[in-house]
Design an enzyme around this catalytic site. Structure first.
Site, mmCIF file in Angstrom:
data_model
loop_
_atom_site.group_PDB
_atom_site.id
_atom_site.type_symbol
_atom_site.label_atom_id
_atom_site.label_comp_id
_atom_site.label_asym_id
_atom_site.label_seq_id
_atom_site.Cartn_x
_atom_site.Cartn_y
_atom_site.Cartn_z
ATOM 1 N N ASP A 75 32.620 47.754 39.606
ATOM 2 C CA ASP A 75 32.755 46.158 39.581
ATOM 3 C C ASP A 75 33.439 45.583 38.486
ATOM 4 O O ASP A 75 33.507 46.838 37.403
ATOM 5 C CB ASP A 75 31.227 45.486 39.865
ATOM 6 C CG ASP A 75 31.437 44.149 40.452
ATOM 7 O OD1 ASP A 75 32.476 43.578 40.342
ATOM 8 O OD2 ASP A 75 30.220 43.642 40.897
HETATM 9 C C1 BGC Z 1 32.026 40.517 41.625
HETATM 10 C C2 BGC Z 1 32.360 41.404 42.795
HETATM 11 C C3 BGC Z 1 33.980 40.977 42.957
HETATM 12 C C4 BGC Z 1 34.775 41.356 41.764
HETATM 13 C C5 BGC Z 1 36.289 40.939 41.605
HETATM 14 C C6 BGC Z 1 32.683 40.814 40.452
HETATM 15 O O1 BGC Z 1 32.351 39.873 39.272
HETATM 16 O O2 BGC Z 1 30.566 41.023 41.246
HETATM 17 O O3 BGC Z 1 31.910 41.232 43.916
HETATM 18 O O4 BGC Z 1 34.439 41.536 43.996
HETATM 19 O O5 BGC Z 1 33.997 40.478 40.710
HETATM 20 O O6 BGC Z 1 36.527 39.697 41.534
#
Ligand code: BGC
Length: 771
Positions: free
Chosen positions: A293
């Site tokens: 993530d």
């Molecule tokens: C979130 C994810 C997301 C990623 C990219 C993160 O902060 O937890 O769910 O896909 O950002 O935007």
């Protein structure tokens, strides 16, 4: 018959030899891919391999604190494997051209995006989609999102989020399918199928994009519902309650998995080898790619695990293949290799998985295969997609209250004077809810516009905002901007309320569109109070004094507390957003469509009950839900009626249904046998409507404590007025099995309660014995 397919053309300025794809069996295809990737890797420098592990965000849409405006340079240097959230197909192809034509090996970029509940045609939030209990609708929504995203150059979505979320204080409950592992697994599977279609079938023609199952794992179990907070959980609970949806998504063929921010057994998921390798790959057989993530390798330092360099090495060794935004892999792995902290084979393993993913997506064959201006223009927000979204959005609304003492308020007639009041009535950007960044809000109708169109000259429509979302102007203005939303105006609250009351007095019915606007749920939006925000409640109180019937449209991305509202307004419907929300609401409120959504989260009576979920383990001193009087020495609150206000599975429609007793084909079964449980459901109301008939099971005496109830099956049936149907459920071992103390998946003999009903509370009950 052997199918001969086109030659796999080397994009890398023909330095990689062309591979003829004569394969057609999966084994031959795999062998061909292995040859291709091995040959490509034999030409790659260490820097180029590390480049394939590097993912960056675009500088267009921020979904976290890191931005990157270096994409072209990185692409030309072969250091940008993937980038996400670029909105325009021509921009995407221009960057691809740099990677393919300027970098030494011409390896194409994998373009990702958070396409969470639609691209331009936006469906209800995933939580709302799950409330349809209609897996074909869920699949269709994901498919339409994929068709539009693919046409606009996107190859990969960071969806579905399948985290079980028991605590409505957690704002990301909005992004998942709620609290149930069985329903959550079905939704996970439907979404993966919807996104990917036959994407990985070399002969596939259907548009699709790669799914990414997230956030692996347990992200929804953050303590106190506080986003990013600590998670601590028994393995029993993981396997029985939290893992099933991830596993279902993997089994449905999801091409990628995103690890989560939280710790699992003390180690951040990002670097948790047990989770990413033993469970995911060895136990479940996952073959795709794992991405972190957002900057989570970097965040491991704040978790207390040391330097970026050490954590990047740990993440790689644990089974991570791609580093999202942390610059940990590209920035430090070379040094770790020199120091012997990682081996070349660890880097190769991750690089291979990334290249295999690109190969399976056929990007080497055609790096521009996702999207074109022409395709984008023909499918994006097309009529057919909008019509489907309107239907599915209407299916997602959950009617929680409709009048009192058998006097329904809904559906409304299109006549007289209708007041439409509340902070949600004029917003175009918030109508789609959180996580709709790709949206084009200029195309959507506000509620006021939708209602005006529907009522035309049949009824008079009076509208006003009536109140602020919150009492804090800063939150209302600033946070909205950060979420790419136009702030809902901060109004003079006295004046606004006076106008609203004046309008209500002139009206025959008052519809209030309130609750959470887009940025009030989703990532980083934990709430410590789930009650209606104070200015909105004050407005409801004032409107109630007018004596006019009040219909509350509760916009939400989580379970909220509606205890006061359930006693003081006439009808309540939960609304989960969407680009077609305005039209869909008119379809339901004015009776063209009967509501059919059912809750997938338990709605509490007060916030202090959270986490509140129906499939809890029994205590030694059971207190039935609904118990009003406090019992000493018991697991009940001094100051609350026990259990939810609206239980999991609950939802009303414009008709009523009766349930017979349950009939069993037999009272006993053995391990290979089955029992049919049937029940006659009758539409006892005056119009056609849809009912979701739900089967729950409870293991009465097991080797470990088992939930008081677990959903195991359901049927969504539509019956005409007066029509009856015999609904059958087949109970087999797979509905009774669970992970025991040793984490073996077993069927234990003994007695089981069998319960069938319209929700998790109001069930008919019988029992069976497994011999
Ligand atoms: C979130 C994810 C997301 C990623 C990219 C993160 O902060 O937890 O769910 O896909 O950002 O935007």
């Amino acid at each position: 018959m052997t199918l001969r397919r086109t030659t796999l053309i080397c994009l890398a300025c023909c330095q990689i030899s062309a591979a003829a794809m004569a394969a057609n069996t999966p084994a031959e295809e795999k062998a061909e891919m292995d040859r291709f990737v091995t040959e490509l890797m034999s030409r790659m420098t260490l820097e180029e391999k590390l480049g394939q592990l590097n993912q960056q965000p675009s500088d267009e849409i921020a979904t976290g604190p890191v931005v990157n405006s270096n994409a072209s340079k990185l692409a030309a240097e072969g250091k940008l494997s993937s980038i996400f959230n670029i909105m325009d197909v021509e921009k995407i192809h221009a960057l691809q051209k740099i990677a393919v034509e300027k970098s030494r090996l011409g390896i194409p970029i994998l373009f990702g995006m958070d396409v969470i509940h639609g691209y331009h045609t936006i469906f209800p939030l995933p939580l709302g989609l799950s409330c349809t209990w209609d897996m074909e609708a869920v699949r269709q929504a994901a498919h339409i999102a994929a068709v539009e995203a693919a046409a606009n150059g996107v190859a990969w979505t960071f969806s579905p989020m399948v985290d079980i979320a028991l605590d409505s204080r957690w704002g990301r409950q909005a992004e998942g399918a709620g609290e149930d592992p069985y329903l959550g697994s079905l939704v996970a599977e439907a979404m993966v199928r919807g996104y990917q279609g036959d994407l990985f079938n070399p002969d596939g023609t259907e548009a699709g994009i790669m799914a990414c199952v997230k956030h692996f794992a347990l992200y929804g179990a953050a303590e106190a519902g506080l986003d990013y907070n600590t998670v601590d959980m028994s393995h029993l609970r993981m396997y029985n309650q939290y893992f099933p949806p991830y596993k279902a998504a993997v089994e449905a063929g999801a091409g990628s998995v995103m690890s989560s921010f939280n710790i699992v057994d003390g180690i951040p998921a990002t670097a948790n080898r047990w989770l990413l390798t033993e469970v995911l790959r060895e136990q479940w057989g996952f073959k795709g790619m794992v991405v972190t993530d957002y900057a989570s390798i970097h965040e491991m330092t704040s978790h207390g695990l040391g330097s970026l360099k050490d954590n990047a090495a740990r993440a790689l060794l644990a089974g991570t293949d791609m580093d999202m935004c942390a610059n940990g892999f590209i920035g430090t792995l070379k040094q770790s290799l020199d120091e012997g902290k990682v081996a070349m084979e660890d880097i190769d393993r991750a690089c291979r998985r990334v290249l295999e993913t690109k190969y399976r997506l056929r990007l080497f064959k055609d790096p521009y295969r996702f999207g074109s201006k022409k395709e984008a223009a023909s499918v994006t927000y097309c009529k057919e997609h909008r019509e489907t979204a309107r239907r599915i959005t209407a299916e997602s609304f959950v009617l929680l209250k409709n009048g009192t003492d058998g006097h329904p308020v809904l559906p409304l007639e299109m006549k007289g004077t209708i007041a439409l009041i509340g902070p949600m009535i004029d917003t175009r950007t918030d109508i789609t809810g959180s996580w709709s960044m790709p949206q084009d809000a200029t195309k959507y109708s506000t509620l006021r516009e939708g209602f005006k169109r529907a009522l035309a000259d049949k009824a008079q429509l009076l509208c006003t905002q009536g109140c602020n979302l919150t009492d804090n102007p800063k939150t209302q203005q600033a946070v909205a901007k950060g979420h790419n939303c136009e702030p809902i105006p901060f109004v003079d609250s006295r004046q606004a309320m006076m106008e609203a009351v004046e309008i209500a007095r002139k009206a025959d019915v008052v519809i209030c569109a309130m609750g959470e606007c887009a940025w009030m749920n989703g990532e980083g939006t934990s709430r410590s109070r789930l009650e209606m925000y104070p200015p909105q409640r004050r407005l409801l109180e004032a409107l109630r004094q007018t004596g006019k019937p009040i219909v509350l449209l509760n916009f939400a991305g989580r379970g909220t507390v509606l205890t006061w509202e359930s006693e003081n307004v006439d009808a309540i419907m939960n609304v989960w957003y969407g680009s077609e929300c305005a039209d869909a609401l008119c379809d339901v409120l004015f009776g063209k469509v009967s509501p059919s959504g059912r809750l997938t989260v338990s709605m509490p009576r007060s916030t202090g009950q959270e986490p509140l979920y129906y499939n809890r383990l029994p205590t030694g001193r059971p207190v039935p839900d609904g118990t009003k009087d406090y019992r000493v020495w018991s697991p009940n609150y001094l100051d609350a009626v026990q259990g939810p206000l609206y239980p999991f599975g609950y939802g009303l429609t414009y008709s009523t249904f009766s349930y017979s007793d349950i009939q069993l084909s037999s009272r006993t079964m053995n391990a290979d046998g089955s029992i049919t449980a049937s029940i006659v459901v009758k539409n006892t109301g005056g119009r056609e409507a849809t009912e979701v008939v739900q089967l729950y099971i409870h293991d009465i005496a097991a080797s470990i404590s088992r939930p008081v109830k677990e959903l195991k099956d359901f049927r969504r049936i539509t019956l005409k007025a007066g029509e009856s149907r015999n609904v059958e459920f087949h109970i087999t071992a797979d509905k009774l099995k669970f992970y025991n103390y040793n984490l073996d998946y077993v069927l234990e003999s003994g007695e089981f309660d069998i319960m069938i009903g319209p929700n998790s509370r109001d069930v008919k009950k019988t029992s069976i014995t497994v011999e």
